[in-house]
Design an enzyme around this catalytic site. Structure first.
Site, PDB file in Angstrom:
ATOM      1  N   CYS A   1      -2.066  -2.587   7.578  1.00  0.00           N
ATOM      2  CA  CYS A   1      -1.897  -3.530   6.474  1.00  0.00           C
ATOM      3  C   CYS A   1      -0.577  -4.291   6.531  1.00  0.00           C
ATOM      4  O   CYS A   1      -0.525  -5.467   6.180  1.00  0.00           O
ATOM      5  CB  CYS A   1      -2.087  -2.810   5.146  1.00  0.00           C
ATOM      6  SG  CYS A   1      -3.820  -2.314   4.938  1.00  0.00           S
TER       7      CYS A   1
ATOM      8  N   ASP B   1       0.798  -1.245   0.000  1.00  0.00           N
ATOM      9  CA  ASP B   1       0.000   0.000   0.000  1.00  0.00           C
ATOM     10  C   ASP B   1       0.824   1.286   0.000  1.00  0.00           C
ATOM     11  O   ASP B   1       0.517   2.222   0.750  1.00  0.00           O
ATOM     12  CB  ASP B   1      -0.971   0.011   1.197  1.00  0.00           C
ATOM     13  CG  ASP B   1      -2.000  -1.105   1.138  1.00  0.00           C
ATOM     14  OD1 ASP B   1      -1.926  -1.943   0.227  1.00  0.00           O
ATOM     15  OD2 ASP B   1      -2.883  -1.154   2.030  1.00  0.00           O
TER      16      ASP B   1
ATOM     17  N   HIS C   1     -10.540   7.084   1.305  1.00  0.00           N
ATOM     18  CA  HIS C   1      -9.157   6.994   0.836  1.00  0.00           C
ATOM     19  C   HIS C   1      -9.039   5.910  -0.228  1.00  0.00           C
ATOM     20  O   HIS C   1      -9.848   4.980  -0.265  1.00  0.00           O
ATOM     21  CB  HIS C   1      -8.213   6.669   2.006  1.00  0.00           C
ATOM     22  CG  HIS C   1      -8.466   5.308   2.592  1.00  0.00           C
ATOM     23  ND1 HIS C   1      -9.482   5.083   3.502  1.00  0.00           N
ATOM     24  CD2 HIS C   1      -7.862   4.105   2.395  1.00  0.00           C
ATOM     25  CE1 HIS C   1      -9.491   3.793   3.831  1.00  0.00           C
ATOM     26  NE2 HIS C   1      -8.524   3.173   3.162  1.00  0.00           N
TER      27      HIS C   1
ATOM     28  N   HIS D   1     -10.474   0.838  -3.036  1.00  0.00           N
ATOM     29  CA  HIS D   1     -11.850   0.854  -2.535  1.00  0.00           C
ATOM     30  C   HIS D   1     -12.847   1.459  -3.523  1.00  0.00           C
ATOM     31  O   HIS D   1     -12.541   2.483  -4.164  1.00  0.00           O
ATOM     32  CB  HIS D   1     -11.929   1.682  -1.249  1.00  0.00           C
ATOM     33  CG  HIS D   1     -11.129   1.153  -0.110  1.00  0.00           C
ATOM     34  ND1 HIS D   1     -11.215  -0.148   0.333  1.00  0.00           N
ATOM     35  CD2 HIS D   1     -10.225   1.755   0.713  1.00  0.00           C
ATOM     36  CE1 HIS D   1     -10.409  -0.314   1.366  1.00  0.00           C
ATOM     37  NE2 HIS D   1      -9.785   0.814   1.619  1.00  0.00           N
TER      38      HIS D   1
ATOM     39  N   LYS E   1      -6.868  -4.917  -3.202  1.00  0.00           N
ATOM     40  CA  LYS E   1      -7.670  -5.416  -2.080  1.00  0.00           C
ATOM     41  C   LYS E   1      -8.586  -4.318  -1.569  1.00  0.00           C
ATOM     42  O   LYS E   1      -8.370  -3.142  -1.874  1.00  0.00           O
ATOM     43  CB  LYS E   1      -6.750  -5.913  -0.964  1.00  0.00           C
ATOM     44  CG  LYS E   1      -5.836  -4.826  -0.428  1.00  0.00           C
ATOM     45  CD  LYS E   1      -4.832  -5.368   0.554  1.00  0.00           C
ATOM     46  CE  LYS E   1      -4.011  -4.251   1.147  1.00  0.00           C
ATOM     47  NZ  LYS E   1      -4.787  -3.212   1.842  1.00  0.00           N
TER      48      LYS E   1
ATOM     49  N   ASP F   1      -4.461  -0.713  -1.966  1.00  0.00           N
ATOM     50  CA  ASP F   1      -5.765  -0.546  -1.345  1.00  0.00           C
ATOM     51  C   ASP F   1      -6.642   0.063  -2.447  1.00  0.00           C
ATOM     52  O   ASP F   1      -6.259   1.079  -3.052  1.00  0.00           O
ATOM     53  CB  ASP F   1      -5.603   0.417  -0.153  1.00  0.00           C
ATOM     54  CG  ASP F   1      -6.530   0.126   1.004  1.00  0.00           C
ATOM     55  OD1 ASP F   1      -6.911  -1.046   1.208  1.00  0.00           O
ATOM     56  OD2 ASP F   1      -6.876   1.092   1.731  1.00  0.00           O
TER      57      ASP F   1
END
Ligand code: VGL
Ligand code: ZN
Length: 206
Positions: free
Chosen positions: A152, A9, A82, A49, A107, A47
């Site tokens: 993470c 990340d 974020h 989202h 992820k 990351d």
């Protein structure tokens, strides 16, 4: 016996000025850049989202970042919005030679569950594919670098151990959030207790 460097990340939103800035997050970039040429197998996580992700405080009226909720049966810390897919905040930090990355594992794509670990979502229902990738490339040792030490990076390291990998955390190539003071220290202890070994980048052989 192969080894891999896994960059966790290292994304704009986790750097100073980003939506979920990790203190001194940018300090790891020169360290990571120096590590990169020393590995043939470099992997990264991102990351990633959707805009309505359940870990975002904005999705829960009356809640604010840092609050703890139950998200579909799993304890969840709420965060500022974020690493929203396809935004500049979700991009890997500049200075990471993306060409050198063999694969990027994304992820946190399911709005119903967060995903701290590079291997599994927090409900442990879905694998990212990283474990299979490592096994199919006969990688038995993993070196972890990235953000954030107490989220993470920690959950990735613990899962790496559980999956049987020799697991190293490169301490100067990681930074944490310390939402509660002491979180980073506790995370390092928890990882060490699980058999994760800590090293400074300068102490790596070769
Ligand atoms: C992370 C909080 C929320 C991390 C990701 O990369 O450590 N932390 N999403
Ligand atoms: Zn996230």
């Amino acid at each position: 016996m192969n080894s891999a460097l896994i960059l966790i990340d290292i994304q704009n939103d986790f750097l100073p000025g980003g939506a979920l800035a990790v203190p001194e997050g940018d300090r790891i970039i020169p360290v990571v850049r120096k590590l990169v040429p020393r590995f043939t197998h470099i992997l990264a996580t991102q990351d990633w989202h959707p805009a309505d992700h359940g870990s975002f405080a904005t999705r829960h009226p009356g809640k604010k970042p840092g609050d703890l909720i139950d998200l579909n049966g799993v304890k969840q810390v709420l965060w500022p919005d974020h690493c929203v897919q396809n935004t500049s905040g979700a991009e890997l930090a500049p200075g990471l030679e993306s060409a050198a990355l063999k694969r990027i594992f994304r992820k946190g794509t399911d709005p119903a569950v967060d995903s701290y670990s590079a291997f599994f979502d927090n409900a442990r229902r879905h694998a990212t594919g990283l474990g299979d990738y490592l096994k199919s490339h006969e990688i038995s040792t993993v070196f972890l670098a990235g953000l954030a030490t107490d989220y993470c990076v920690k959950f990735s390291a613990l899962d790496a151990r559980e999956q049987g990998f020799d697991t190293w955390l490169i301490t100067d190539a990681c930074r944490g959030i310390d939402l509660q003071p002491g979180d980073i220290t506790r995370a390092l202890k928890e990882m060490q207790a699980a058999g994760v070994r800590l090293t400074a980048s300068g102490d790596l052989p070769g």
